[in-house]
Structure formats: structure tokens, C-alpha cells
Design an enzyme around this catalytic site. Structure first.
Site, PDB file in Angstrom:
ATOM      1  CG  HIS A   1      -1.822   1.184   1.323  1.00 53.56           C
ATOM      2  ND1 HIS A   1      -3.166   1.049   1.583  1.00 53.56           N
ATOM      3  CD2 HIS A   1      -1.620   2.509   1.160  1.00 53.56           C
ATOM      4  CE1 HIS A   1      -3.740   2.240   1.580  1.00 53.56           C
ATOM      5  NE2 HIS A   1      -2.815   3.147   1.330  1.00 53.56           N
TER       6      HIS A   1
ATOM      7  CG  HIS B   1      -0.855   7.209  -1.138  1.00 52.40           C
ATOM      8  ND1 HIS B   1      -2.108   7.336  -1.669  1.00 52.40           N
ATOM      9  CD2 HIS B   1      -1.007   6.549   0.039  1.00 52.40           C
ATOM     10  CE1 HIS B   1      -2.996   6.787  -0.838  1.00 52.40           C
ATOM     11  NE2 HIS B   1      -2.360   6.297   0.208  1.00 52.40           N
TER      12      HIS B   1
ATOM     13  CE  LYS C   1      -7.957   2.373  -0.274  1.00 58.04           C
ATOM     14  NZ  LYS C   1      -6.739   3.112   0.029  1.00 58.04           N
TER      15      LYS C   1
ATOM     16  CG  HIS D   1      -9.633   4.979   3.787  1.00 55.61           C
ATOM     17  ND1 HIS D   1      -8.420   5.612   3.854  1.00 55.61           N
ATOM     18  CD2 HIS D   1     -10.347   5.450   4.838  1.00 55.61           C
ATOM     19  CE1 HIS D   1      -8.402   6.437   4.888  1.00 55.61           C
ATOM     20  NE2 HIS D   1      -9.567   6.364   5.498  1.00 55.61           N
TER      21      HIS D   1
ATOM     22  CG  HIS E   1      -4.638   2.614   6.034  1.00 52.07           C
ATOM     23  ND1 HIS E   1      -5.986   2.621   6.333  1.00 52.07           N
ATOM     24  CD2 HIS E   1      -4.515   3.242   4.848  1.00 52.07           C
ATOM     25  CE1 HIS E   1      -6.629   3.234   5.362  1.00 52.07           C
ATOM     26  NE2 HIS E   1      -5.778   3.620   4.450  1.00 52.07           N
TER      27      HIS E   1
ATOM     28  CG  ASP F   1      -1.456   5.042   3.954  1.00 53.82           C
ATOM     29  OD1 ASP F   1      -1.608   5.297   2.742  1.00 53.82           O
ATOM     30  OD2 ASP F   1      -2.194   5.511   4.836  1.00 53.82           O
TER      31      ASP F   1
HETATM   32  O1  DOR Z   1      -3.014   9.836   5.598  1.00 56.71           O
HETATM   33  C1  DOR Z   1      -3.411   9.468   4.498  1.00 56.71           C
HETATM   34  N1  DOR Z   1      -2.893   9.989   3.361  1.00 56.71           N
HETATM   35  N2  DOR Z   1      -4.395   8.575   4.436  1.00 56.71           N
HETATM   36  C2  DOR Z   1      -4.969   8.256   3.271  1.00 56.71           C
HETATM   37  O2  DOR Z   1      -5.865   7.451   3.278  1.00 56.71           O
HETATM   38  C3  DOR Z   1      -4.561   8.920   2.018  1.00 56.71           C
HETATM   39  C4  DOR Z   1      -3.193   9.418   2.089  1.00 56.71           C
HETATM   40  C5  DOR Z   1      -2.844  10.377   0.969  1.00 56.71           C
HETATM   41  O3  DOR Z   1      -3.135  10.090  -0.191  1.00 56.71           O
HETATM   42  O4  DOR Z   1      -2.250  11.422   1.272  1.00 56.71           O
HETATM   43 ZN    ZN Z   2      -3.236   5.162   1.647  1.00 54.57          ZN
END
Ligand code: DOR
Ligand code: ZN
Length: 344
Positions: free
Chosen positions: A13, A15, A99, A136, A174, A247
Site C-alpha cells: 500500500h 502513494h 480501491k 479505506h 492501514h 501507506d
Molecule cells: O493519511 C493518508 N494519506 N491517508 C490516506 O488514506 C490517504 C493518504 C494520501 O493520499 O495522502
Molecule cells: Zn493510503
């Protein structure tokens, strides 16, 4: 000198964004992990195979020469997603999951799903096509306390989804609470969870005690100490339902250090070192390899990696920021020491 050599891990997971941020953060992930499940919450979101393949190309172009890294793409479920979209995703060798963001739950989730029962036909098709659903798991109601949102999501939505789709592989992403650990542990084997480094290392005091610290603000938000301990127990238990998902969520420092800061912790720069620190804190370094390198691959039905990586017990100082002159990303634990270091 103490070292720890394990099978190369994967991040289930993450980004990585696009453009300049992608170019800054991707080398960090590619040096640690062989593969990573790439979150689709771009603006606009990654809702089709065509968009995902273009994004995949951009990610591959950011992998430094000589490094071998495979992005595992996901698609973003919206109210407009169709059964044909699910079938197209299943037919692509590069799409590994969908997702589900409840609308408004977190960063770039406005396009998410407002009425979860409305997408049941899509979940039925995902179950049929053997495409995992990544969730989520937080309700978004204004009147639900932010610290209760995960627990309420499980009671109100997840219990029903798990019962309704007994063959659908589900990852509750998460997890942050003892209730989530208990739910996933008791659920059938098609239900698993990822755990982040920040939720293993910190409780909610990190955000609020002694001043407001935006770099510890993520969603789901850090919880009480009793929840952190439950997560640490789950991660180090050897239960294959719990595996690594950082995450890691980079944001411009200026967008976090502001009156209404973005949610997300940047951990990709030292993800394994952060997990090693958490596992060592309970004398469970011997459980790190399976959590980081075996259980996620097994759940997704992928081969385990063959290469190894080595961590060395050497203290080093985490930079105050990453990025070039145009922008900064403040890492988790910026300016502090880490006791473990991943060798090149
Ligand atoms: O803290 C987070 N940041 N939680 C999420 O679910 C998304 C992520 C983000 O894309 O910045
Ligand atoms: Zn995330």
C-alpha cells in the site's frame, strides 16, 4: 556489527503521486521493495485500465537505472464504475485490485463511493473475477468522532460485505484499532489487513502532546496506546493475515504545515528501518521477514521474491527534508536517528 538479511519485501500500500514528487519518492521505494501496490487517488483518480497503464509508464520511467521494481496498479472505485470496468481490469496483467474510498474519507476521495450497497453488483463481479478489494475503512459522518470512524465502519459496513461476498479477497488497509485487529483475526482467510510503520511506532500523543505536529497526522488517525500495542502484537504474531503496507503518503511540507494540513506520513525513505525499529522494540525481529516479504505475496497469489536485502545496526540521521529547491517533503521522524540502515 549486527545485520539482518531477509527476502526482499514488497509494499502492499503506497502513494507515489506524479511529476516531481514521484521522481523524488520512487527511488526510495525501488531501493527497498521489489513490488508495490500503487494507490489510485490521483487528481483526477485512476479509474480505468488506460489511465492506470499511462500512470504505470510514468512510474517505470522514474525507476533509477539498474534497479528492478514492479508497480502493481489499482483502480479507484466510483459510483460510475461499471461491471465492464471490472472485467477490463481483470483482463489486464497490470491491474491487481480495486480501491474503495468512502466519499470524503481522506486525501482525494471526493470521487469515492457514498452509498456502499449501491456498488454490491461491482463487488460481486470482483469476487467472480478474483480481483481483491482494498478498503479505506472509515465512515465519514460528521457526527462520528474521528477516533471511532474505523470501528464504526467495521460494524456498519465491513461485517455485511464480508458476509455477503464469502470468496472476495478483502484487504482492510492501514488498520489502526484493536477492534480492526480482532475483526480481521476472526474473519475467514479471504480477509487480511495492512499495517503502517507510524501506527506501530506512535500513538495519538505524537500529533498533539507538547504542540501540534502535522507530520504525524494521517488517516486513519493515530489512536490510543492500547491500539498501538494491539497492532504491534498482530504484526509480530506470525498471523499471515497481517502484512506490510506503508501507506507512505508524501505531501509538500507547506501543505502539511498550514491551517488545514493534508493527511499523510512520508515513510518510504526508510520503511524497512522503521518497521525493524518497531519489531525490535518487542524482541520480534525474527518475525519481520514473513510480515514484510511473505504474507502479502501469498495473499495476492504472487510468487515470493528471490533476492535478499540486508539491514545493518548502524545509527543514521534522517534528513529534515527530501526534494529539490522547488519543494520539500518532510519525512516521518525528520531530524531524528534510526538505529537500522538498509545496505545498498
Ligand atoms: O493519511 C493518508 N494519506 N491517508 C490516506 O488514506 C490517504 C493518504 C494520501 O493520499 O495522502
Ligand atoms: Zn493510503
Amino acid at each position: 556489527m549486527k545485520t539482518l538479511t531477509i527476502t526482499q519485501p514488497d509494499d502492499w500500500h503506497i502513494h507515489v503521486r506524479t511529476g516531481a514528487i514521484l521522481k523524488t519518492v520512487l527511488p526510495h521505494t525501488a531501493r527497498q521493495f521489489a513490488r508495490a501496490i500503487i494507490m489510485p487517488n490521483l487528481k483526477p483518480p485512476v479509474t480505468s485500465v488506460a489511465i492506470a497503464l499511462a500512470y504505470r509508464d510514468e512510474i517505470l520511467a522514474a525507476v533509477p537505472k539498474g534497479m528492478d521494481f514492479t508497480p502493481l496498479m489499482t483502480l479507484y472505485l466510483t459510483a460510475a464504475t461499471t461491471v465492464a470496468d471490472i472485467q477490463a481490469a481483470a483482463a489486464s496483467p497490470h491491474i491487481y485490485a480495486f480501491k474503495l474510498y468512502p466519499a470524503g474519507a481522506t486525501t482525494n476521495s471526493d470521487a469515492g463511493v457514498a452509498d456502499l450497497t449501491a456498488i454490491y453488483p461491482l463487488l460481486a463481479e470482483m469476487e467472480k473475477q478474483a480481483l481483491p478489494l482494498l478498503i479505506h475503512g472509515e465512515v465519514t459522518d460528521d457526527d462520528c468522532d474521528i477516533f471511532d470512524r474505523e470501528r464504526v465502519f467495521i460494524d456498519r459496513h465491513l461485517t455485511a460485505i464480508v458476509a455477503q461476498f464469502p470468496a472476495l479477497r478483502i484487504v482492510l488497509e492501514h488498520v489502526t484499532t484493536a477492534e480492526a485487529v480482532q475483526f480481521v483475526s476472526a474473519a475467514p482467510n479471504n480477509v487480511a489487513a495492512t499495517i503502517t510503520p507510524q501506527h506501530l511506532l506512535y500513538n495519538r500523543n505524537a500529533i498533539l502532546a507538547g504542540g501540534i505536529r502535522p507530520h504525524y497526522y494521517c488517516l486513519p488517525i493515530l489512536k490510543r496506546e492500547q491500539h498501538r500495542l494491539a497492532l504491534l502484537t498482530a504484526a509480530t504474531s506470525g498471523n499471515p493475515k497481517f502484512f506490510l503496507g506503508t501507506d507512505s503518503a508524501p505531501h509538500h511540507t507547506a501543505l502539511k504545515e498550514t491551517a488545514c494540513g493534508c493527511a499523510g506520513c512520508y515513510s518510504a525513505y526508510g520503511a524497512l528501518e522503521l518497521y525493524a525499529t518497531a519489531f525490535e522494540s518487542v524482541g520480534a525481529l525474527d518475525k519481520l521477514e514473513a510480515f514484510a516479504s511473505f504474507f502479502g505475496a501469498d495473499f495476492y497469489g504472487l510468487a515470493r521474491n528471490e533476492r535478499t536485502v540486508t539491514l545493518e545496526k548502524t545509527a543514521w540521521e534522517i534528513p529534515l527534508s527530501y526534494g529539490d529547491g522547488d519543494f520539500r517533503i518532510t519525512p516521518l521522524k525528520a531530524g531524528e536517528q534510526l538505529a537500522w540502515k538498509l545496505l545498498a
